[in-house]
Design an enzyme around this catalytic site. Sequence first.
Site, PDB file in Angstrom:
ATOM      1  N   GLY A  43       0.635  -1.184  -0.123  1.00  0.00           N
ATOM      2  CA  GLY A  43       0.826  -0.367  -0.399  1.00  0.00           C
ATOM      3  C   GLY A  43       0.664   1.383   0.463  1.00  0.00           C
ATOM      4  O   GLY A  43       0.911   2.107  -0.392  1.00  0.00           O
ATOM      5  N   SER A  85       6.659   4.175   4.028  1.00  0.00           N
ATOM      6  CA  SER A  85       6.275   3.061   4.662  1.00  0.00           C
ATOM      7  C   SER A  85       5.421   3.325   5.653  1.00  0.00           C
ATOM      8  O   SER A  85       5.572   4.212   6.528  1.00  0.00           O
ATOM      9  CB  SER A  85       7.673   2.730   5.055  1.00  0.00           C
ATOM     10  N   THR A  90       8.938  -1.256   7.043  1.00  0.00           N
ATOM     11  CA  THR A  90       9.312  -1.930   5.739  1.00  0.00           C
ATOM     12  C   THR A  90      10.510  -1.813   5.460  1.00  0.00           C
ATOM     13  O   THR A  90      11.075  -1.380   5.385  1.00  0.00           O
ATOM     14  CB  THR A  90       8.691  -1.696   5.168  1.00  0.00           C
ATOM     15  N   ARG A 137      -2.515  -0.580   3.237  1.00  0.00           N
ATOM     16  CA  ARG A 137      -3.681  -0.248   1.998  1.00  0.00           C
ATOM     17  C   ARG A 137      -4.833   0.845   1.643  1.00  0.00           C
ATOM     18  O   ARG A 137      -5.473   1.240   1.252  1.00  0.00           O
ATOM     19  CB  ARG A 137      -4.124  -1.702   1.938  1.00  0.00           C
ATOM     20  N   GLU A 216      -5.800  -8.660  -1.072  1.00  0.00           N
ATOM     21  CA  GLU A 216      -6.133  -8.369   0.311  1.00  0.00           C
ATOM     22  C   GLU A 216      -7.279  -8.358   1.163  1.00  0.00           C
ATOM     23  O   GLU A 216      -7.598  -9.131   1.593  1.00  0.00           O
ATOM     24  CB  GLU A 216      -4.769  -7.034   0.571  1.00  0.00           C
ATOM     25  N   HIS A 232       0.490  -7.723 -27.349  1.00  0.00           N
ATOM     26  CA  HIS A 232       1.888  -8.298 -27.912  1.00  0.00           C
ATOM     27  C   HIS A 232       2.034  -9.494 -26.992  1.00  0.00           C
ATOM     28  O   HIS A 232       3.302  -9.746 -27.707  1.00  0.00           O
ATOM     29  CB  HIS A 232       2.598  -7.071 -27.882  1.00  0.00           C
ATOM     30  N   LYS A 323       6.866 -12.032   7.915  1.00  0.00           N
ATOM     31  CA  LYS A 323       7.096 -10.971   8.632  1.00  0.00           C
ATOM     32  C   LYS A 323       7.936 -11.361  10.157  1.00  0.00           C
ATOM     33  O   LYS A 323       9.048 -11.609  10.165  1.00  0.00           O
ATOM     34  CB  LYS A 323       6.584  -9.493   8.738  1.00  0.00           C
TER      35      LYS A 323
END
Length: 329
Positions: A43, A85, A90, A137, A216, A232, A323
């Site tokens: 986000g 962040s 982060t 987010r 999410e 393409h 995390k």
Amino acid sequence: MTMLDLIRNFGQQLAEALEIGLNAQLTPHHTPITNVLVSGLGGSGMGADVVIDLCADRLSVPMLVNKNYHIPAFVSPNTLFIASSYSGNTEETTQALQMALERSAKIVCITTGGAMQKIAEQHGLDLIKLPSGRPPRASLGYSFMQQFFILQYFGLIDGSFIDHTRAAIALLEAEQENIKTQAAQWAKTLANQLPIIYAPDGYGSVAIRWRQQINENGKQLCWHHIIPEMNHNELVGWRTKDDVYAPIFLNAPDVYERIKYRIGINKTIVSQYTNSIYELTALGNTKIERLLYLIHFGDWLSWFLAQERNFDATEVKVIDFLKAELAKV
């Protein structure tokens, strides 16, 4: 606040973001800015994708988004480096920030606190603080709006985005009930399908946002591609007839005519393989209005998908687990 409240109050968030940016305290740089790099993920990084789409036709210097631990070799004292962040913790972004410090780039940090704020205070870096207490987010309005103000401060864009954003807020408030109604209708069928988001060039950030929000909030897989690039390659992949595939074509009045023509051809081609085709054309008088209209629609769609699929739109336990595992290393 719940995710429902956060989506409903997106216009209010944009208004608050304007006030934050208008009151931000930034400092000059001693060398000319020749490029801009924004480091951020999820986000927080999403804001840079939005700004690049909205400023590509006005910026006289390159602007890129970095979603990695490392930074490109071109970062130098002539680089405006924006570290974004929401949590400030982060790890990819804080490591990239340390590298930018070593390159003597002009750095501006956007965060609510955490390690990033400590680094900024330790090194006397420009810092824009955001309101805390929400998922990253659900803070897109805060993060991308500050990037506008940063670019304006360094003379890279003018201030027209301020009035355009205020007009976008009015548009979203006027159209919110209509957006909700249509998004809820789409969610009833899309909840059991595989959304495939196709956006025209210039609105690629919207497609990314829709995919991330469906992932999410809706807890649902999907993918996206950009027109004309998908003409393409991906277009050749349409060979299996199955209504589970649900292409969503995004459009807007300012899209280049040749791309609009391509969208029509693409719909004709994919209609041979699925009957589940959706199309949404943005409302608004400026690109900021149109882009934010599409983003707001996607946010509502992701929330209704979560309801249809009986998931908590806010929960992201798998990211928390990831995390926690990384923290052990």
